[in-house]
Design a protein around this motif. Structure first.
Motif, PDB file in Angstrom:
ATOM      1  N   GLU A  22       6.648 -12.919   6.892  1.00  0.00           N
ATOM      2  CA  GLU A  22       5.899 -11.918   6.145  1.00  0.00           C
ATOM      3  C   GLU A  22       6.145 -10.533   6.739  1.00  0.00           C
ATOM      4  N   PRO A  23       6.152  -9.482   5.914  1.00  0.00           N
ATOM      5  CA  PRO A  23       6.326  -8.128   6.450  1.00  0.00           C
ATOM      6  C   PRO A  23       5.146  -7.732   7.326  1.00  0.00           C
ATOM      7  N   PHE A  63      10.138  -6.258   9.031  1.00  0.00           N
ATOM      8  CA  PHE A  63       9.994  -7.665   9.406  1.00  0.00           C
ATOM      9  C   PHE A  63      10.349  -7.853  10.890  1.00  0.00           C
TER      10      PHE A  63
END
Length: 364
Positions: A22-23, A63
């Motif tokens: 996930e970012p 990321f």
């Protein structure tokens, strides 16, 4: 403040609290999360990128760099301390040459690799060593009557992915890395030496409850004794095998075993005592009987105790090379850091024959 954010991210990566899928929070979200300005949060993101912790994807966000996570995880799982784990072994026994050399090998190899080394008595400490993520164990065997380190318990440790090796014993079915002394070769070396200098009637003194109820070490030494006899075409004579009941190695048991052999109608010309303690007892028993060692009977011990070179006559014996056992045990543990955890590795250290004055050529 920006450095605080960078350090906090590093810690969360180490602990696995941040996923690489996930970012991470945006510049604005970071500012709100850490209650700081966007200038500070932008500087933090810049630092994280320059250190290779994150990378940016246009239109998707920033990321965590997978390579960094892998390196971090590898560093986090590094062994910092190696414990010698044992149970119900008297601490004074570690002054014995076998254990003393083992400790020296363990300690020196740990120092060489900048790893701390400690002894850990499970009974006294009331449990296993701490910090399982950063520690490795070298397990020593426990007495038969102790169930603490049973096969089932050790199997459970393996399922928990504990990092450990066994030294001086092993569980063949569990495929746990181990390092042992090749006791069969040791028994062979002692007996073959006596055969090579002309002896054909050779006794052996062991410790246990019966010839079929002796521990793994002595059983293997007996196999080596038999192998040497067979290679020299000398028949095996059960009357020359004496087993002294008990578990303790001392000079009295050696004297008792020697006397039983010498009381035979046809006594042996040489005796392989399965420990130096017993061999020293046999020297005393021979002196009481007026027998000359090695003129009347040759003696070989096992362990190469420090004192064995100073008794009279100097004792021919087998050195188990346990210094190498200790070094190799550390090497097997540290192999986890190089991707070796999935492989089953084992090693047998070959002992050495130390020839002194207690053996001589037999001339009928």
């Amino acid at each position: 403040m920006y450095q605080y954010i960078v350090d906090d991210f590093k810690e969360k990566i180490m602990k696995g609290e941040i996923s690489g899928e996930e970012p991470i929070p945006s510049q604005l979200e970071l500012a709100k999360l850490y209650q700081t300005s966007e200038i500070t949060s932008r500087r933090a993101l810049t630092e994280l990128a320059s250190e290779g912790l994150i990378y940016r994807v246009r239109g998707k966000g920033s990321f965590i760099n997978k390579d960094y996570m892998d390196r971090a995880n590898a560093k986090e799982s590094k062994i910092h301390t190696i414990y010698l784990v044992y149970h119900t072994i008297p601490i004074e026994l570690f002054n014995h040459g076998f254990f003393g050399d083992l400790l020296r090998g363990l300690h020196e190899k740990c120092e060489e690799n900048q790893v701390a080394f400690q002894m850990w008595d499970i009974e006294k400490k009331g449990g296993l060593p701490p910090d399982a993520d950063h520690s490795g164990w070298v397990l020593l065997p426990t007495p038969i009557e102790t169930e603490y380190v049973s096969a089932d318990i050790v199997a459970g440790w393996k399922q928990e992915n504990r990092r450990f090796v066994t030294a001086h014993f092993y569980f063949p079915h569990l495929q746990i890395p181990y390092v042992i002394v090749d006791n069969m070769t040791g028994g062979y070396l002692a007996t073959q030496h006596l055969l090579s200098i002309g002896h054909r009637r050779i006794g052996i003194v062991l410790t246990g409850n019966s010839p079929v109820e002796i521990n793994q070490e002595f059983s293997l030494r007996l196999q080596g004794y038999k192998l040497a006899l067979s290679q020299y075409k000398v028949g095996f004579d059960p009357s020359l095998v004496v087993v002294i009941e008990g578990v303790k190695e001392d000079s009295e048991s050696g004297a008792q075993g020697f006397d039983r052999l010498m009381d035979l109608d046809e006594p042996p010309t040489a005796v392989f005592m399965s420990s130096d303690f017993k061999a020293i007892g046999a020297l005393h028993a021979a002196e009481r009987r007026g027998l000359d060692v090695p003129g009347d009977v040759s003696l070989v011990g096992y362990d190469d105790l420090f004192v064995s070179s100073f008794v009279h006559p100097g004792l021919t014996t087998v050195n188990q090379n346990t210094y190498l056992v200790g070094k190799r045990a550390v090497e097997l543990l540290l192999d986890w850091e190089n991707g070796g955890a999935s492989g089953f590795k084992k090693d047998e250290i070959v002992p050495s024959l130390i020839i002194r004055d207690s053996t001589a050529e037999w001339i009928p």
